[in-house]
Design a protein around this motif. Structure first.
Motif, PDB file in Angstrom:
ATOM      1  N   GLN A   1     -25.416 -41.907 -18.560  1.00  0.00           N
ATOM      2  CA  GLN A   1     -25.353 -42.209 -17.884  1.00  0.00           C
ATOM      3  C   GLN A   1     -26.164 -43.780 -17.336  1.00  0.00           C
ATOM      4  O   GLN A   1     -26.991 -43.400 -17.710  1.00  0.00           O
ATOM      5  CB  GLN A   1     -25.499 -42.000 -16.629  1.00  0.00           C
ATOM      6  CG  GLN A   1     -24.148 -40.223 -16.399  1.00  0.00           C
ATOM      7  CD  GLN A   1     -24.694 -40.018 -14.628  1.00  0.00           C
ATOM      8  OE1 GLN A   1     -25.449 -39.985 -13.783  1.00  0.00           O
ATOM      9  NE2 GLN A   1     -23.925 -39.132 -14.906  1.00  0.00           N
TER      10      GLN A   1
ATOM     11  N   GLN B   1     -27.831 -34.519 -21.457  1.00  0.00           N
ATOM     12  CA  GLN B   1     -27.000 -35.194 -20.003  1.00  0.00           C
ATOM     13  C   GLN B   1     -28.834 -36.601 -20.647  1.00  0.00           C
ATOM     14  O   GLN B   1     -29.304 -36.160 -20.684  1.00  0.00           O
ATOM     15  CB  GLN B   1     -27.853 -34.655 -18.871  1.00  0.00           C
ATOM     16  CG  GLN B   1     -27.044 -33.573 -18.869  1.00  0.00           C
ATOM     17  CD  GLN B   1     -25.507 -33.876 -18.659  1.00  0.00           C
ATOM     18  OE1 GLN B   1     -25.233 -35.481 -18.171  1.00  0.00           O
ATOM     19  NE2 GLN B   1     -23.874 -33.224 -18.635  1.00  0.00           N
TER      20      GLN B   1
ATOM     21  N   ILE C   1     -22.119 -43.168 -25.890  1.00  0.00           N
ATOM     22  CA  ILE C   1     -21.581 -41.963 -26.497  1.00  0.00           C
ATOM     23  C   ILE C   1     -21.218 -41.539 -27.561  1.00  0.00           C
ATOM     24  O   ILE C   1     -21.995 -40.355 -28.136  1.00  0.00           O
ATOM     25  CB  ILE C   1     -20.932 -41.095 -25.049  1.00  0.00           C
ATOM     26  CG1 ILE C   1     -21.151 -40.820 -23.427  1.00  0.00           C
ATOM     27  CG2 ILE C   1     -20.465 -39.922 -25.227  1.00  0.00           C
ATOM     28  CD1 ILE C   1     -19.879 -41.008 -22.621  1.00  0.00           C
TER      29      ILE C   1
ATOM     30  N   ASP D   1     -23.715 -36.895 -22.644  1.00  0.00           N
ATOM     31  CA  ASP D   1     -22.763 -37.123 -21.879  1.00  0.00           C
ATOM     32  C   ASP D   1     -23.681 -38.678 -20.889  1.00  0.00           C
ATOM     33  O   ASP D   1     -25.246 -37.866 -20.602  1.00  0.00           O
ATOM     34  CB  ASP D   1     -22.724 -35.928 -20.734  1.00  0.00           C
ATOM     35  CG  ASP D   1     -21.607 -37.063 -19.552  1.00  0.00           C
ATOM     36  OD1 ASP D   1     -21.336 -37.925 -19.685  1.00  0.00           O
ATOM     37  OD2 ASP D   1     -22.450 -36.611 -18.113  1.00  0.00           O
TER      38      ASP D   1
ATOM     39  N   GLU E   1     -20.811 -47.406 -21.796  1.00  0.00           N
ATOM     40  CA  GLU E   1     -21.458 -45.760 -21.601  1.00  0.00           C
ATOM     41  C   GLU E   1     -20.398 -44.901 -22.735  1.00  0.00           C
ATOM     42  O   GLU E   1     -20.901 -44.561 -23.274  1.00  0.00           O
ATOM     43  CB  GLU E   1     -20.866 -45.728 -20.412  1.00  0.00           C
ATOM     44  CG  GLU E   1     -22.130 -45.536 -19.355  1.00  0.00           C
ATOM     45  CD  GLU E   1     -22.581 -45.329 -18.189  1.00  0.00           C
ATOM     46  OE1 GLU E   1     -20.876 -43.998 -17.708  1.00  0.00           O
ATOM     47  OE2 GLU E   1     -22.588 -45.352 -17.155  1.00  0.00           O
TER      48      GLU E   1
END
Length: 530
Positions: A336, A303, A322, A334, A318
């Motif tokens: 953000q 993350q 990724i 992942d 994003e």
């Protein structure tokens, strides 16, 4: 080797290299025996080390106090307090005792040192468990987390520190032990072990325990090697000495392997963070700046959250990030992203990042100054008497006695300020005052479980009335803020209920007086501290 001289006669040329090297070794050995190890008073060193390994009341007291300081410093994430615990801890003495006892082959001394070390370690862990269990703060702070991932560097620190410590003890340079105590940090890992037990956190427990074992083993075995190098007389045979050397080497190798793997993982994570930062900037065309990149490598997939200062908002940033990071790391991620639009070029992004940092610092400073002013006003003291810790977001003030103000007044003022300062820990310490009676009432017990025999469940129980609950909350708050014990008086059963609630909240109870016939409990400041 023979050659012919100018006259044709054979002559011998000495083997200079081989003989010269042997001569150097012999000279060094003689110098070391006569001028270095020969000047050490072995009997005096052993006597002093043996005395400092004894199990005594002073040793256990210092262990407990050091553990208490260490765990409180760790919970507050205060490096200065943790360093104080390192200096106070006497654990170095029995560990060095184990090392010297192994070197001289004194197994009675070895047993004594190991016993002192084991009991001291258990006392430290147990004391920390109790402190954490009753502490309102049970979160993993940065100081605690720093002691849960030992690596090869920790072994190196322990080894070099042990060399310095053993040398200081052998040569009588006890002042050096202060620095060694700080470097090896024996007590903080034990305190974190206690924290792990109290919070049932296996990761914290095993990580800190491994760090302590690393330090302990490295110090003891290095002390053994140093004592043998300095020629301490031993009862071990030559074969036993060889076995001892192999065991020491094997122990270091056994420690080094997992520590190396841990270090390799840390290095990989560091490089991965740097690559992530570079990938995000490339996705934004090199005109953006990454702020607050926070990867979580334990999550699957990894993350990643980040704030990007960019002159242009990119809709599919994003997705592209990724894909690029996954290709670079070879692992699923992942991401953000929070995009903050700034100026039109990279320099503007850099300036925005700096401006953001300056603005946050200025806002924090202004908030702290405003908070200090408000607390000084409600407490009736100068602003200089308000303690504000911006790093830990905490503020404490000791209030003066104000006309017409009681404990409820100070309690309400603290709550009002705390509600307006989200994320801050506010403490207003009252100057004293009297308590309202803690009244109780009977409450009928509802029996919903048909499997429980009716005769085992009382028909009624005693619980505080609404006024009594407020009085109990206020008494606990005042005692916590002032760290003063309370005396209790009233009917025995109600006093027992009140005492139980207060002690669960960490309040110390002084004298208890039983007054039959009363219908409430009266709390008062303990006369022992007036």
């Amino acid at each position: 080797m023979q050659i012919e001289n100018a006259a044709g006669a054979p002559t011998t040329v000495p083997q200079r290299t081989k003989a010269g090297f042997g001569h150097v070794l012999t000279t060094f050995s003689r110098w070391w025996s006569a001028d270095v190890s020969g000047t050490v008073d072995q009997a005096a060193v052993i006597t002093k080390r043996r005395e400092e390994c004894q199990l005594s009341a002073r040793y256990l007291l210092m262990i407990a106090m050091s553990a208490g300081i260490a765990i409180l410093g760790l919970l507050q994430s205060s490096p200065a307090v943790v360093i104080g615990a390192m200096l106070l801890s006497p654990l170095m003495d029995p560990i060095m005792g184990v090392g010297f006892a192994l070197a001289v082959g004194d197994f009675k001394w070895l047993k004594q040192s190991a016993r002192s070390l084991a009991i001291g370690s258990l006392v430290a862990i147990g004391f920390c468990v109790l402190v954490v269990f009753f502490s309102p703060i049970q979160t993993v702070t940065s100081e605690i987390a720093a002691r849960t991932r030992p690596n090869l560097f920790d072994l190196g620190v322990a080894f070099f520190s042990a060399v310095a410590g053993a040398y200081a003890m052998i040569r009588g340079r006890d002042g050096t032990i202060v620095g060694v105590a700080i470097a090896t940090a024996l007590m903080p890992p034990l305190a974190v072990v206690g924290f792990g037990i109290a919070t049932w956190n296996g990761t914290v427990f095993f990580g800190a325990l491994f760090l302590f074992i690393t330090n302990l083993t490295a110090i003891a075995l290095t002390a053994t090697a140093m004592a043998r190098i300095y020629g301490f007389s031993t009862s071990l045979s030559e074969k036993q000495t060889q076995v001892q050397g192999l065991l020491i080497f094997g122990a270091f190798v056994a420690l080094a392997i997992p520590l190396f793997l841990s270090l390799r993982q840390i290095v990989w994570e560091s490089n991965a963070s740097r690559q992530m930062n570079s990938v995000v900037e490339q996705v934004f065309g090199g005109n953006a700046r990454v702020s607050d990149l926070n990867p979580n490598y334990q999550a699957v997939p990894i993350q990643v959250t980040a704030t990007v200062l960019t002159p242009e908002i990119i809709g599919d940033a994003e997705r592209r990030t990724i894909e690029a990071i996954s290709r670079t790391l070879g692992r699923p991620v992942d991401v953000q992203l929070t995009q903050v639009r700034v100026g039109s070029n990279a320099q503007a992004a850099e300036e925005a990042q700096l401006s953001q940092a300056r603005a946050q610092e200025a806002a924090a400073k202004e908030q702290a100054e405003e908070l200090a002013m408000r607390l000084a006003l409600v407490a009736g003291v100068p602003e200089s008497e308000v303690l504000v810790d911006r790093q830990r977001r905490a503020a404490v003030v000791r209030a003066k006695r104000l006309d017409g103000a009681n404990l409820s007044t100070y309690y309400a003022l603290e709550r009002r300020i705390a509600q307006s300062q989200e994320g801050w820990r506010i403490e207003v310490q009252p100057p004293g005052g009297s308590f309202s009676p803690i009244s109780y009432q009977e409450k009928k017990v509802e029996r919903d479980d048909n499997d429980v025999p009716p005769e085992t469940v009382p028909e009624t129980v005693m619980e505080p009335t609404s006024e009594g609950a407020r009085a109990l909350t206020l008494a606990i708050w005042a005692a916590q803020r002032t760290a003063r014990p309370l005396d209790l008086s009233g009917p025995a059963d109600l006093v027992a209920l009140t005492r139980s609630d207060m002690e669960r909240a960490g309040v110390a109870i002084g004298d208890v007086t039983t007054t039959p016939g009363a219908t409430s409990v009266t709390a008062s400041w303990s006369a022992a501290v007036e």
